[in-house]
Design a protein around this motif. Structure first.
Motif, short mmCIF file in Angstrom:
data_model
loop_
_atom_site.label_atom_id
_atom_site.label_comp_id
_atom_site.label_asym_id
_atom_site.label_seq_id
_atom_site.Cartn_x
_atom_site.Cartn_y
_atom_site.Cartn_z
N LYS A 1 -51.43 -37.60 -63.22
CA LYS A 1 -52.45 -37.28 -64.22
C LYS A 1 -53.79 -37.79 -63.73
O LYS A 1 -53.97 -38.97 -63.47
CB LYS A 1 -52.10 -37.92 -65.56
N GLU A 2 -54.72 -36.85 -63.58
CA GLU A 2 -56.03 -37.20 -63.05
C GLU A 2 -56.84 -37.98 -64.08
O GLU A 2 -56.82 -37.67 -65.28
CB GLU A 2 -56.78 -35.92 -62.67
N GLU A 3 -57.55 -38.97 -63.61
CA GLU A 3 -58.40 -39.77 -64.47
C GLU A 3 -59.72 -39.04 -64.67
O GLU A 3 -60.51 -38.87 -63.74
CB GLU A 3 -58.64 -41.15 -63.85
N CYS B 1 -64.18 -27.40 -62.06
CA CYS B 1 -62.78 -27.84 -61.99
C CYS B 1 -62.05 -27.33 -60.75
O CYS B 1 -60.89 -27.70 -60.53
CB CYS B 1 -62.03 -27.38 -63.24
N SER C 1 -60.35 -30.67 -70.86
CA SER C 1 -60.50 -31.17 -69.48
C SER C 1 -61.81 -30.71 -68.86
O SER C 1 -62.49 -31.49 -68.17
CB SER C 1 -59.31 -30.70 -68.64
N ARG D 1 -65.06 -33.17 -67.75
CA ARG D 1 -65.70 -33.20 -66.43
C ARG D 1 -67.22 -32.99 -66.54
O ARG D 1 -67.96 -33.42 -65.65
CB ARG D 1 -65.08 -32.14 -65.53
#
Length: 239
Positions: free
Chosen positions: A73-75, A120, A138, A142
């Protein structure tokens, strides 16, 4: 002899499946006895310094064998501002009815068919998926935005209403037209159609006149030739 039901029971009994409580109680006792023996054996092995013996159920549940690995899981960065209004148009139909050359059909990144997100680094196959992505959490994270909208005050609401009212009035004025100007254009079109019809009739009349003159000229030439050859006519000699 009594008839048997669907589970081997008599027809007079209930159709629900029944269980032998004594049989299953004995099975549970045997399982507990095996577990106690295994634990006793492990204690003896620990005292002697040997390896332990584990049951397959304990290995699966304790060590997590047979489970799928968790995805990374990307921070995402923490949002610093509320949801902002989109400034530029999305231009979802800019490539509509166009033929394009796919530069990167098998890889990732730009050049693939679909809608590519520069933020993304992902490609959506259709406009609906692309809209869901750019409005998703998400993508907004970003950009440093949250999904919460700033609450407007009374002055902002009044200014927005005045802007929309002026915009609607300008659109209505743009669609309005001068009746006299419109009537003048209709009359000019009608006159042009009548003039074209008159020219066509005049040209057809002139063509018929020329054909008639040519036919009369050919008849006169035939009479002159007959007169020169001595033929006065083809009438009868009877009087």
């Amino acid at each position: 002899m009594a008839d048997k039901g669907i589970y081997g029971a008599k027809s007079s009994d209930t159709a629900r499946r029944t269980w032998d409580k004594q049989e299953w109680t004995s099975k549970a006792q045997d399982k507990d006895r095996e577990e106690r023996e295994r634990m006793k054996e492990n204690e003896d092995r620990l005292k002697k310094g040997n390896c332990l013996v584990f049951s397959p159920v304990w290995i699966v549940h304790t060590l997590g064998l047979g489970k799928k690995p968790r995805k990374f899981k990307e921070e995402l960065p923490k949002p610093t501002q509320l949801l902002q209004q989109r400034e530029g148009p999305l231009e979802l139909d800019k490539n509509l009815n166009k033929t394009m050359i796919v530069q990167n059909p098998g890889g990732r990144g730009p050049g693939q068919p679909g809608f590519y997100c520069e933020v993304c680094k992902r490609t959506s196959k259709d406009s609906a998926a692309y809209l869901d992505h750019i409005n998703g959490r998400s993508h907004l994270r970003r950009l440093g935005q949250t999904t919460n909208i700033a609450r407007s005050n009374v002055e902002q609401v009044r200014a927005r209403i005045a802007f929309l009212r002026e915009k609607t009035r300008a659109a209505a004025n743009a669609k309005a037209f001068d009746f006299d100007q419109r009537l003048k254009e209709v009359r000019e079109k009608e006159q042009a159609v009548r003039r074209e019809q008159r020219d066509k009739k005049k040209a057809a009349k002139e063509a018929r006149r020329i054909e008639t003159a040519q036919a009369v000229g050919e008849n006169n030439e035939g009479d002159d030739i007959a007169r020169l050859m001595g033929f006065g006519g083809f009438g009868t000699s009877k009087k």
